[in-house]
Scaffold this motif. Structure first.
Motif, PDB file in Angstrom:
ATOM      1  N   GLY A  73       0.814  -1.216   0.000  1.00 36.84           N
ATOM      2  CA  GLY A  73       0.000   0.000   0.000  1.00 36.84           C
ATOM      3  C   GLY A  73       0.842   1.258   0.000  1.00 36.84           C
ATOM      4  N   TYR A  74       1.921   1.259   0.802  1.00 35.02           N
ATOM      5  CA  TYR A  74       2.797   2.425   0.833  1.00 35.02           C
ATOM      6  C   TYR A  74       3.458   2.644  -0.524  1.00 35.02           C
ATOM      7  CZ  TYR A  74       6.645   5.509   1.927  1.00 35.02           C
ATOM      8  OH  TYR A  74       7.529   6.543   1.924  1.00 35.02           O
ATOM      9  N   THR A  75       3.824   1.562  -1.182  1.00 34.62           N
ATOM     10  CA  THR A  75       4.439   1.693  -2.500  1.00 34.62           C
ATOM     11  C   THR A  75       3.477   2.347  -3.481  1.00 34.62           C
ATOM     12  OG1 THR A  75       5.776  -0.270  -2.085  1.00 34.62           O
ATOM     13  CG2 THR A  75       5.535   0.409  -4.372  1.00 34.62           C
ATOM     14  N   PHE A  76       2.223   1.902  -3.466  1.00 28.79           N
ATOM     15  CA  PHE A  76       1.229   2.507  -4.357  1.00 28.79           C
ATOM     16  C   PHE A  76       0.977   3.961  -3.986  1.00 28.79           C
ATOM     17  CE2 PHE A  76       0.094  -1.608  -6.034  1.00 28.79           C
ATOM     18  CZ  PHE A  76      -0.306  -1.289  -7.308  1.00 28.79           C
ATOM     19  N   TYR A  77       0.970   4.261  -2.698  1.00 32.05           N
ATOM     20  CA  TYR A  77       0.713   5.633  -2.263  1.00 32.05           C
ATOM     21  C   TYR A  77       1.848   6.562  -2.659  1.00 32.05           C
ATOM     22  CZ  TYR A  77       0.287   9.606   0.862  1.00 32.05           C
ATOM     23  OH  TYR A  77       0.216  10.867   1.366  1.00 32.05           O
ATOM     24  N   SER A  78       3.089   6.134  -2.417  1.00 32.64           N
ATOM     25  CA  SER A  78       4.230   7.022  -2.636  1.00 32.64           C
ATOM     26  C   SER A  78       4.580   7.188  -4.117  1.00 32.64           C
ATOM     27  CB  SER A  78       5.447   6.520  -1.868  1.00 32.64           C
ATOM     28  OG  SER A  78       5.846   5.273  -2.371  1.00 32.64           O
ATOM     29  N   ILE A  79       4.322   6.176  -4.918  1.00 30.86           N
ATOM     30  CA  ILE A  79       4.643   6.282  -6.347  1.00 30.86           C
ATOM     31  C   ILE A  79       3.359   6.035  -7.121  1.00 30.86           C
ATOM     32  CG2 ILE A  79       6.051   5.388  -8.232  1.00 30.86           C
ATOM     33  CD1 ILE A  79       8.056   4.463  -6.201  1.00 30.86           C
ATOM     34  N   SER A  80       2.555   7.059  -7.190  1.00 26.62           N
ATOM     35  CA  SER A  80       1.321   6.909  -7.978  1.00 26.62           C
ATOM     36  C   SER A  80       1.660   7.061  -9.459  1.00 26.62           C
ATOM     37  CB  SER A  80       0.289   7.952  -7.547  1.00 26.62           C
ATOM     38  OG  SER A  80       0.743   9.245  -7.862  1.00 26.62           O
ATOM     39  N   GLN A  81       0.793   6.577 -10.292  1.00 30.39           N
ATOM     40  CA  GLN A  81       1.048   6.575 -11.734  1.00 30.39           C
ATOM     41  C   GLN A  81       1.156   7.995 -12.281  1.00 30.39           C
ATOM     42  OE1 GLN A  81       1.720   3.836 -13.251  1.00 30.39           O
ATOM     43  NE2 GLN A  81       1.987   4.700 -15.288  1.00 30.39           N
ATOM     44  N   GLU A  82       0.326   8.914 -11.766  1.00 38.37           N
ATOM     45  CA  GLU A  82       0.355  10.281 -12.286  1.00 38.37           C
ATOM     46  C   GLU A  82       1.679  10.955 -11.958  1.00 38.37           C
ATOM     47  OE1 GLU A  82      -3.006  12.469 -10.895  1.00 38.37           O
ATOM     48  OE2 GLU A  82      -4.353  10.797 -11.287  1.00 38.37           O
ATOM     49  N   ARG A  83       2.132  10.820 -10.726  1.00 36.63           N
ATOM     50  CA  ARG A  83       3.379  11.448 -10.333  1.00 36.63           C
ATOM     51  C   ARG A  83       4.546  10.846 -11.122  1.00 36.63           C
ATOM     52  NH1 ARG A  83       4.572  11.074  -4.193  1.00 36.63           N
ATOM     53  NH2 ARG A  83       2.326  10.847  -4.151  1.00 36.63           N
ATOM     54  N   PHE A  84       4.496   9.549 -11.334  1.00 34.55           N
ATOM     55  CA  PHE A  84       5.549   8.878 -12.091  1.00 34.55           C
ATOM     56  C   PHE A  84       5.596   9.418 -13.517  1.00 34.55           C
ATOM     57  CE2 PHE A  84       6.851   5.351 -14.880  1.00 34.55           C
ATOM     58  CZ  PHE A  84       8.144   5.169 -14.412  1.00 34.55           C
ATOM     59  N   LEU A  85       4.426   9.564 -14.135  1.00 29.17           N
ATOM     60  CA  LEU A  85       4.389  10.080 -15.509  1.00 29.17           C
ATOM     61  C   LEU A  85       4.824  11.537 -15.561  1.00 29.17           C
ATOM     62  CD1 LEU A  85       1.152   8.400 -16.887  1.00 29.17           C
ATOM     63  CD2 LEU A  85       3.524   7.859 -17.443  1.00 29.17           C
ATOM     64  N   GLU A  87       7.014  13.000 -13.553  1.00 35.95           N
ATOM     65  CA  GLU A  87       8.467  13.014 -13.427  1.00 35.95           C
ATOM     66  C   GLU A  87       9.120  12.568 -14.735  1.00 35.95           C
ATOM     67  OE1 GLU A  87       9.412  10.567 -10.081  1.00 35.95           O
ATOM     68  OE2 GLU A  87       8.477  11.939  -8.645  1.00 35.95           O
ATOM     69  N   LEU A  88       8.537  11.572 -15.365  1.00 30.78           N
ATOM     70  CA  LEU A  88       9.082  11.084 -16.632  1.00 30.78           C
ATOM     71  C   LEU A  88       8.990  12.168 -17.714  1.00 30.78           C
ATOM     72  CD1 LEU A  88      10.277   8.464 -17.779  1.00 30.78           C
ATOM     73  CD2 LEU A  88       7.981   7.850 -18.522  1.00 30.78           C
ATOM     74  N   GLU A  89       7.887  12.894 -17.711  1.00 31.09           N
ATOM     75  CA  GLU A  89       7.704  13.973 -18.693  1.00 31.09           C
ATOM     76  C   GLU A  89       8.702  15.104 -18.450  1.00 31.09           C
ATOM     77  OE1 GLU A  89       6.404  15.658 -22.030  1.00 31.09           O
ATOM     78  OE2 GLU A  89       5.676  13.737 -21.272  1.00 31.09           O
ATOM     79  N   GLU A  90       8.968  15.429 -17.177  1.00 33.17           N
ATOM     80  CA  GLU A  90       9.948  16.476 -16.865  1.00 33.17           C
ATOM     81  C   GLU A  90      11.343  16.050 -17.318  1.00 33.17           C
ATOM     82  OE1 GLU A  90       9.746  17.400 -12.728  1.00 33.17           O
ATOM     83  OE2 GLU A  90       7.636  17.956 -12.830  1.00 33.17           O
ATOM     84  N   GLU A  91      11.684  14.793 -17.115  1.00 27.06           N
ATOM     85  CA  GLU A  91      12.983  14.296 -17.555  1.00 27.06           C
ATOM     86  C   GLU A  91      13.090  14.344 -19.084  1.00 27.06           C
ATOM     87  OE1 GLU A  91      13.974  10.461 -15.962  1.00 27.06           O
ATOM     88  OE2 GLU A  91      13.448  11.086 -13.930  1.00 27.06           O
ATOM     89  N   ALA A  92      12.005  14.037 -19.767  1.00 26.06           N
ATOM     90  CA  ALA A  92      12.013  14.086 -21.236  1.00 26.06           C
ATOM     91  C   ALA A  92      12.193  15.521 -21.724  1.00 26.06           C
ATOM     92  CB  ALA A  92      10.719  13.487 -21.776  1.00 26.06           C
ATOM     93  N   LYS A  93      11.534  16.481 -21.074  1.00 27.67           N
ATOM     94  CA  LYS A  93      11.690  17.896 -21.463  1.00 27.67           C
ATOM     95  C   LYS A  93      13.126  18.347 -21.249  1.00 27.67           C
ATOM     96  CE  LYS A  93       7.000  19.493 -20.562  1.00 27.67           C
ATOM     97  NZ  LYS A  93       6.160  20.344 -19.695  1.00 27.67           N
ATOM     98  N   ALA A  94      13.711  17.945 -20.111  1.00 24.99           N
ATOM     99  CA  ALA A  94      15.098  18.340 -19.831  1.00 24.99           C
ATOM    100  C   ALA A  94      16.047  17.715 -20.850  1.00 24.99           C
ATOM    101  CB  ALA A  94      15.477  17.918 -18.411  1.00 24.99           C
TER     102      ALA A  94
END
Length: 106
Positions: A73-85, A87-94
């Motif tokens: 449950g903590y894993t799902f809470y701390s790394i939700s799909q939206e936040r992961f995407l 962060e991935l989008e910010e890395e792609a922009k950089a």
């Protein structure tokens, strides 16, 4: 089963009963009746301890299961799909910005 040393079962000096002595059935010659009695006593002791052992096993299993669910449950809470995407989008922009800077600087 006669205890080695024999004598009075009560210690005359202290008035206490003697403790049972451990017997190794492989070394000492025991009658079939004595072996049968030993098995009966062992079975009775095992059955007496069984409910307590079962309760401990259930509590331990529930504790381990609760811990596993909490981690999951903590894993799902701390790394939700939206936040992961995000962060991935910010890395792609950089990465695009770095590639553009290299291309324009060369």
């Amino acid at each position: 089963m006669a205890a080695s040393g024999g004598g009075n079962p009560l210690d005359a000096k202290r008035g206490e009963a003697q403790f049972a002595q451990r017997i190794d059935p492989t070394r000492e010659k025991l009658t079939p009746e004595q072996l049968h009695f030993m098995r009966q006593v062992q079975l009775a002791q095992w059955q007496k301890a069984l409910p307590q052992r079962r309760t401990r096993n259930i509590v331990t299993g529930l504790g381990i299961g609760a811990l596993a669910l909490a981690i999951y449950g903590y894993t799902f809470y701390s790394i939700s799909q939206e936040r992961f995407l995000d962060e991935l989008e910010e890395e792609a922009k950089a990465a695009r910005a770095r590639a553009l800077a290299r291309a324009s600087g060369s």
